[in-house]
Design a protein around this motif. Structure first.
Motif, PDB file in Angstrom:
ATOM      1  N   ALA A  31       0.735  -1.040   0.071  1.00 13.32           N
ATOM      2  CA  ALA A  31       0.016  -0.133  -0.029  1.00 13.32           C
ATOM      3  C   ALA A  31       0.835   1.278  -0.153  1.00 13.32           C
ATOM      4  O   ALA A  31       0.537   2.163  -0.588  1.00 13.32           O
ATOM      5  N   GLN A  32       2.173   1.169   0.846  1.00 20.34           N
ATOM      6  CA  GLN A  32       2.921   2.362   0.715  1.00 20.34           C
ATOM      7  C   GLN A  32       3.518   2.656  -0.622  1.00 20.34           C
ATOM      8  O   GLN A  32       3.576   3.588  -1.211  1.00 20.34           O
ATOM      9  N   ALA A  33       3.856   1.453  -1.558  1.00 21.24           N
ATOM     10  CA  ALA A  33       4.418   1.618  -2.645  1.00 21.24           C
ATOM     11  C   ALA A  33       3.508   2.225  -3.515  1.00 21.24           C
ATOM     12  O   ALA A  33       3.644   3.007  -4.463  1.00 21.24           O
ATOM     13  N   GLN A  46      -4.072   7.436  -4.101  1.00 19.02           N
ATOM     14  CA  GLN A  46      -3.566   7.966  -3.006  1.00 19.02           C
ATOM     15  C   GLN A  46      -4.566   7.815  -1.705  1.00 19.02           C
ATOM     16  O   GLN A  46      -4.090   7.127  -0.785  1.00 19.02           O
ATOM     17  N   ALA A  47      -5.900   7.689  -1.965  1.00 20.42           N
ATOM     18  CA  ALA A  47      -6.830   7.796  -0.998  1.00 20.42           C
ATOM     19  C   ALA A  47      -7.145   6.238  -0.755  1.00 20.42           C
ATOM     20  O   ALA A  47      -7.146   5.785   0.433  1.00 20.42           O
ATOM     21  N   ILE A  48      -7.030   5.332  -1.694  1.00 21.33           N
ATOM     22  CA  ILE A  48      -7.039   3.762  -1.773  1.00 21.33           C
ATOM     23  C   ILE A  48      -6.114   3.314  -0.701  1.00 21.33           C
ATOM     24  O   ILE A  48      -6.196   2.573  -0.018  1.00 21.33           O
ATOM     25  N   ALA A  49      -4.880   3.818  -1.087  1.00 23.54           N
ATOM     26  CA  ALA A  49      -3.559   3.530  -0.596  1.00 23.54           C
ATOM     27  C   ALA A  49      -3.513   3.720   0.961  1.00 23.54           C
ATOM     28  O   ALA A  49      -3.216   2.967   1.749  1.00 23.54           O
ATOM     29  N   LEU A  50      -4.069   5.081   1.317  1.00 26.66           N
ATOM     30  CA  LEU A  50      -3.982   5.357   2.693  1.00 26.66           C
ATOM     31  C   LEU A  50      -5.151   4.559   3.598  1.00 26.66           C
ATOM     32  O   LEU A  50      -4.635   4.316   4.608  1.00 26.66           O
ATOM     33  N   LEU A  69      -6.424   1.445   2.805  1.00 29.55           N
ATOM     34  CA  LEU A  69      -5.726   0.115   3.100  1.00 29.55           C
ATOM     35  C   LEU A  69      -4.835   0.110   4.212  1.00 29.55           C
ATOM     36  O   LEU A  69      -4.787  -0.746   5.021  1.00 29.55           O
ATOM     37  N   GLN A  70      -3.734   1.114   4.065  1.00 29.43           N
ATOM     38  CA  GLN A  70      -2.585   0.927   5.006  1.00 29.43           C
ATOM     39  C   GLN A  70      -3.362   1.483   6.358  1.00 29.43           C
ATOM     40  O   GLN A  70      -2.842   0.616   7.477  1.00 29.43           O
TER      41      GLN A  70
END
Length: 93
Positions: A37-39, A53-57, A59-60
């Motif tokens: 998710a950070q990658a 960006q929103a999806i990754a944040l 999930l993380q």
């Protein structure tokens, strides 16, 4: 936890004989996916993709919440930064 309780054996989780490595799988799996998710987030910043960006944040955040629920204090702020030579991240409260 209660689904693991058993009375047909005298060893195992049902009798609270939990070894030191009981949480290793969850720990490693959640941090692997938090790193992914950070990658994703880093690439989304690079490509200016606010949705990813929103999806990754999201999930993380969910993965760190799961880790916190399971283990208490965990590394978050410095987690997933091996490429920046942070191999021993500090635990956050």
């Amino acid at each position: 936890m209660q689904c693991l309780v058993t009375t047909n054996t005298s060893n195992g989780v049902g009798w609270y004989r939990i070894g030191d490595t009981a949480g290793d799988g969850a720990w490693a799996t959640y941090y692997k996916w938090a790193s992914n998710a950070q990658a994703t987030y880093d690439y989304a910043v690079e490509t200016q993709s606010s949705n990813y960006q929103a999806i990754a944040l999201t999930l993380q955040s969910w993965m760190f919440q799961q880790l916190t629920d399971a283990f208490g204090d965990v590394p978050m702020a410095e987690a997933c930064k091996g490429e920046q030579q942070i191999y021993y991240p500090k635990f956050n409260t």
